[in-house]
Design a protein around this motif. Structure first.
Motif, short mmCIF file in Angstrom:
data_model
loop_
_atom_site.label_atom_id
_atom_site.label_comp_id
_atom_site.label_asym_id
_atom_site.label_seq_id
_atom_site.Cartn_x
_atom_site.Cartn_y
_atom_site.Cartn_z
N HIS A 118 0.82 -1.21 0.00
CA HIS A 118 0.00 0.00 0.00
C HIS A 118 0.86 1.26 0.00
O HIS A 118 0.47 2.29 0.57
CB HIS A 118 -0.93 0.02 1.22
N ASN A 133 -17.66 1.56 5.44
CA ASN A 133 -18.01 0.14 5.46
C ASN A 133 -16.79 -0.78 5.44
O ASN A 133 -16.77 -1.80 4.75
CB ASN A 133 -18.93 -0.20 4.28
N ILE A 135 -13.92 -0.28 4.20
CA ILE A 135 -13.13 -0.13 2.97
C ILE A 135 -12.56 1.28 2.91
O ILE A 135 -13.22 2.25 3.29
CB ILE A 135 -14.01 -0.37 1.72
N CYS A 136 -11.35 1.39 2.44
CA CYS A 136 -10.80 2.70 2.07
C CYS A 136 -10.68 2.71 0.56
O CYS A 136 -9.87 1.98 -0.02
CB CYS A 136 -9.43 2.92 2.71
N LYS A 137 -11.52 3.50 -0.09
CA LYS A 137 -11.47 3.59 -1.55
C LYS A 137 -10.53 4.72 -1.94
O LYS A 137 -10.66 5.84 -1.45
CB LYS A 137 -12.85 3.81 -2.15
N TRP A 153 -9.37 2.28 -6.68
CA TRP A 153 -9.24 0.91 -6.20
C TRP A 153 -9.59 0.88 -4.71
O TRP A 153 -9.42 1.87 -3.99
CB TRP A 153 -7.82 0.38 -6.43
N PRO A 154 -10.09 -0.26 -4.20
CA PRO A 154 -10.45 -0.38 -2.79
C PRO A 154 -9.31 -1.02 -1.98
O PRO A 154 -8.55 -1.84 -2.49
CB PRO A 154 -11.67 -1.30 -2.82
N ILE A 155 -9.22 -0.65 -0.71
CA ILE A 155 -8.33 -1.30 0.24
C ILE A 155 -9.18 -1.82 1.39
O ILE A 155 -9.89 -1.06 2.05
CB ILE A 155 -7.26 -0.33 0.77
N ASN A 156 -9.12 -3.13 1.61
CA ASN A 156 -9.92 -3.76 2.66
C ASN A 156 -9.27 -3.51 4.01
O ASN A 156 -8.06 -3.72 4.18
CB ASN A 156 -10.03 -5.26 2.39
N LEU A 157 -10.06 -3.09 4.99
CA LEU A 157 -9.54 -2.77 6.32
C LEU A 157 -9.90 -3.84 7.34
O LEU A 157 -10.00 -3.56 8.54
CB LEU A 157 -10.09 -1.41 6.78
N SER A 158 -10.05 -5.08 6.89
CA SER A 158 -10.38 -6.17 7.82
C SER A 158 -9.25 -6.44 8.80
O SER A 158 -9.48 -6.98 9.90
CB SER A 158 -10.69 -7.46 7.04
N THR A 161 -4.05 -1.90 8.93
CA THR A 161 -3.59 -1.53 7.59
C THR A 161 -2.76 -0.26 7.64
O THR A 161 -3.09 0.69 8.35
CB THR A 161 -4.80 -1.31 6.66
#
Length: 373
Positions: A118, A133, A135-137, A153-158, A161
């Motif tokens: 990232h 939700n 996600i960091c878009k 593009w999306p970055i998943n924050l599960s 990060t």
């Protein structure tokens, strides 16, 4: 000595993990309180700081700001402005305190973002991050041109990060997850940025929250002069504006302006490139729930046009005493400190001896653990 009286020589070597007096231990930490224009930037009427405050230079106070926790400075007194009458509801202010170090660059964040894939470096671009939700878009487009919605593009924050862009960055949104996002240039806050479980009016968040954010800039962190942030004197209504979507700014984060200031864009003077013929240009209140660390004190309120800018309501996120946002973590903020050993001498097996070791931390350092070998 009978055969049953066996002897042990017992020595305990003690150690401690101590959170040193670093940025996350403070609601407000600055290296220099004077602005780039050589002016004492002040705390004044309407400002409320609920958390520990420290400056490596002289703090300026005018009128009656409210401090609800400890205040310390390396100077031997405050700079006193007009109608000096501050309220100190915590311990008495501490003067001639030792300086607190502030990192110069976000190297740990750069490295963490690179390891996670990232780290973004596109010369001549500007980046935009919108949280929502989990996600960091992200978007990017050439500077000086309209936003190009196709390059995103999306970055998943599960998972925790780390994100870093080697370019200017704009952002806003609702944060769900643990994330640190940084820029080698300026970070501009477009609108409220707060946790999914925060109070939408003040940003205050339950201690049980699993959401955490840090904004790390190697330059300035600025509140953009957008309609949502109170542009044009809160929609020309000033202090009578009742629509908070057009006035106040709510931020839940640890803010690090490592090379600059936490301040606001377009300060209603010709030098800023923006002049509103409204007087006063009162744009609302900035609520910060978290922590602020900056190299040099930035303006949040100026004397232009009667007054221009925002009042401050700042509250410390107590979770930072025992936790940190990603890529600002334990090995950066914590030190291991050895202590003296305790020698119990000869101890007969089956008997008990005791001794006591006292471990102290200074200021708002946190004791993480004590261990014995």
């Amino acid at each position: 000595m009978s055969s049953s009286e066996k002897i042990l020589i017992l020595i305990l070597a003690l150690g401690a993990l101590i959170g040193t007096a670093r940025a996350l231990n403070y609601l407000w930490l600055t290296d220099e309180e004077m602005t780039v224009f050589g002016e004492h930037n002040r705390f004044w009427h309407g400002d409320t700081l609920d958390g520990p405050v420290h400056s490596n230079s002289q703090i300026a106070i005018m009128q009656d700001p409210v401090f609800l926790d400890r205040v310390s400075t390396t100077a031997d007194d405050f700079w006193h402005g007009t109608a000096y009458n501050p309220y100190f509801y915590g311990p008495p202010p501490s003067f001639n305190a030792p300086p607190v170090p502030i990192p110069e660059r976000a190297e740990r964040l750069r490295n963490g973002a690179t390891a996670e894939g990232h780290f973004y470096n596109a010369p001549g671009m500007i980046y935009y991050a919108r949280f929502g939700n989990g996600i960091c878009k992200m978007w990017r487009w050439p500077r000086g041109t309209p936003i190009d919605s196709s390059d995103s593009w999306p970055i998943n924050l599960s998972f925790p990060t780390c994100i870093f862009v080697d370019a200017p960055l704009r952002l806003k949104g609702i944060v769900q997850g643990k994330v640190t996002i940084g820029s080698s240039h300026v970070i501009e806050i477009e609108d409220d940025i707060l946790y999914a479980d925060s109070d939408s009016l003040t940003g205050v968040t339950p201690e049980s929250s699993q959401n955490m954010l840090a904004l790390v800039s190697e330059g300035d962190i600025k509140i953009r002069n957008t309609p949502a942030n109170g542009r044009w004197n809160s929609g020309w209504a000033g202090l009578s504006q009742i629509n908070r979507d057009s006035t106040d700014v709510v931020i839940t984060a640890a803010l690090y302006a490592l090379g600059g200031s936490f301040t606001f864009e377009n300060q209603n003077d010709p030098d800023s490139g923006y002049v509103c013929d409204c007087s006063p240009d009162d744009r609302g209140t900035v609520y910060v729930f978290g922590a602020i660390c900056q190299r040099r004190r930035g303006y949040m309120h100026r004397s232009t046009n009667g007054s221009t800018g925002y009042l401050r309501k700042l509250k410390y996120d107590q979770r930072f005493r025992h936790d940190a946002p990603p890529c600002t973590g334990r090995d950066m903020w914590w030190d291991e400190e050895p202590t003296d050993s305790i020698d119990f001498g000869d101890v007969v097996v089956g008997t008990t001896v005791s001794d006591t070791a006292h471990v102290y931390t200074l200021y708002y350092s946190r004791l993480g653990a004590v261990y014995a070998n």
